[in-house]
Scaffold this motif. Sequence first.
Motif, short mmCIF file in Angstrom:
data_model
loop_
_atom_site.label_atom_id
_atom_site.label_comp_id
_atom_site.label_asym_id
_atom_site.label_seq_id
_atom_site.Cartn_x
_atom_site.Cartn_y
_atom_site.Cartn_z
N HIS A 1 83.49 79.63 65.63
CA HIS A 1 84.44 80.74 65.66
C HIS A 1 83.90 81.82 66.57
O HIS A 1 82.69 81.91 66.82
N THR A 2 84.82 82.65 67.09
CA THR A 2 84.41 83.70 68.02
C THR A 2 85.34 84.90 67.92
O THR A 2 86.43 84.82 67.35
N GLY A 3 84.90 86.01 68.47
CA GLY A 3 85.69 87.22 68.51
C GLY A 3 84.98 88.25 69.36
O GLY A 3 83.87 88.02 69.86
N ILE A 4 85.61 89.40 69.51
CA ILE A 4 85.08 90.47 70.34
C ILE A 4 84.46 91.55 69.46
O ILE A 4 85.08 92.01 68.49
N ALA B 1 96.10 84.76 62.42
CA ALA B 1 96.44 86.04 63.03
C ALA B 1 95.28 86.61 63.83
O ALA B 1 94.14 86.15 63.73
N VAL B 2 95.60 87.62 64.64
CA VAL B 2 94.57 88.48 65.23
C VAL B 2 94.32 89.61 64.24
O VAL B 2 95.27 90.25 63.76
N TRP C 1 94.58 72.74 67.88
CA TRP C 1 94.27 73.73 68.91
C TRP C 1 93.88 75.07 68.28
O TRP C 1 94.67 76.00 68.24
N PHE C 2 92.64 75.15 67.83
CA PHE C 2 92.12 76.42 67.32
C PHE C 2 92.12 77.41 68.50
O PHE C 2 91.62 77.09 69.58
N THR D 1 92.24 83.99 62.71
CA THR D 1 91.48 84.27 61.51
C THR D 1 92.39 84.82 60.43
O THR D 1 93.60 84.89 60.59
N ASN D 2 91.79 85.21 59.30
CA ASN D 2 92.55 85.81 58.21
C ASN D 2 91.65 86.80 57.47
O ASN D 2 90.52 87.07 57.90
N ALA D 3 92.14 87.31 56.35
CA ALA D 3 91.36 88.32 55.62
C ALA D 3 90.01 87.80 55.17
O ALA D 3 89.05 88.56 55.03
#
Length: 272
Positions: free
Chosen positions: A221-224, A250-251, A146-147, A240-242
């Motif tokens: 992958h996605t993000g704001i 993490a966020v 569950w990504f 995600t990560n560094a």
Amino acid sequence: MQKIFYQKELLIKAPQKRKGADNNKKDVEKIQSWLSLFAMQNPSSGTATDIDGDFGPATEKAVLNFQKANGLPQNGIVDQNVFDELVSPLKNAFETNISGSNLRELILNTAQNHLENHPFELVINHQSNTGPWVRSYMDGHEGTDWFWCMGFVEAIIDQAASIQGKNFKTLMPLTYSCDTVGTTGLQKKILTRYQTARTNSALIKPGDIFLLQKTPNDWIHTGIVTAVHADTIETIEGNTNAGGSNNGNAVMNKIRNYKQSKLDFFSIESLV
């Protein structure tokens, strides 16, 4: 709000304690999860413990340490009042009053508020992508498969849109799939392909959603988007990560070079 599963994460059925007659394995796992999450932000607190659903001496000691660190009576018992302290980051993320003069500002401020409360996944029963934050973003789902990056994005947009009395599902379906949102963007003609975005940054606006393309109809992958610069965008993204992984833990606030990455952009303008 449409995504309200987080409310279940704020409660336990009964006080939990060592050798307690009313102990509940799921509630003990919740407690152990939050003790471990607290330890990540407070590494000297002595609250990190195994997440196994057994309220034994190690969990009791972790609870005592948590109570000491937070100025609470030190009895080793987790009643609802103590649990409220444990889950305060989640409650703050979902229930803090967010201000903003328009939907885009509300999305950015909501995402920032979640970021500041340190959402982080756990590994429980050898399964990554687990824990209270993941379940809250994924409507109760969790586990290695569950990504949760899209679950995070939709939770933020839902929360922000609800402040204005809007239903985010008029923009996109409730989903955990980047592919579903990408396909919706193509059908509605609100998805800007990376080739176009690279030549016209004015098409990318804070509050929009980036989708990392693997192939033209496969996004991973996605993000704001929180800010747009000459060659880069700033983002807040989950799972995600560094290193910018699409299956991190993490966020995080990230900077991505959109002129070197295959980033398509889903516009929220029709909801604005």
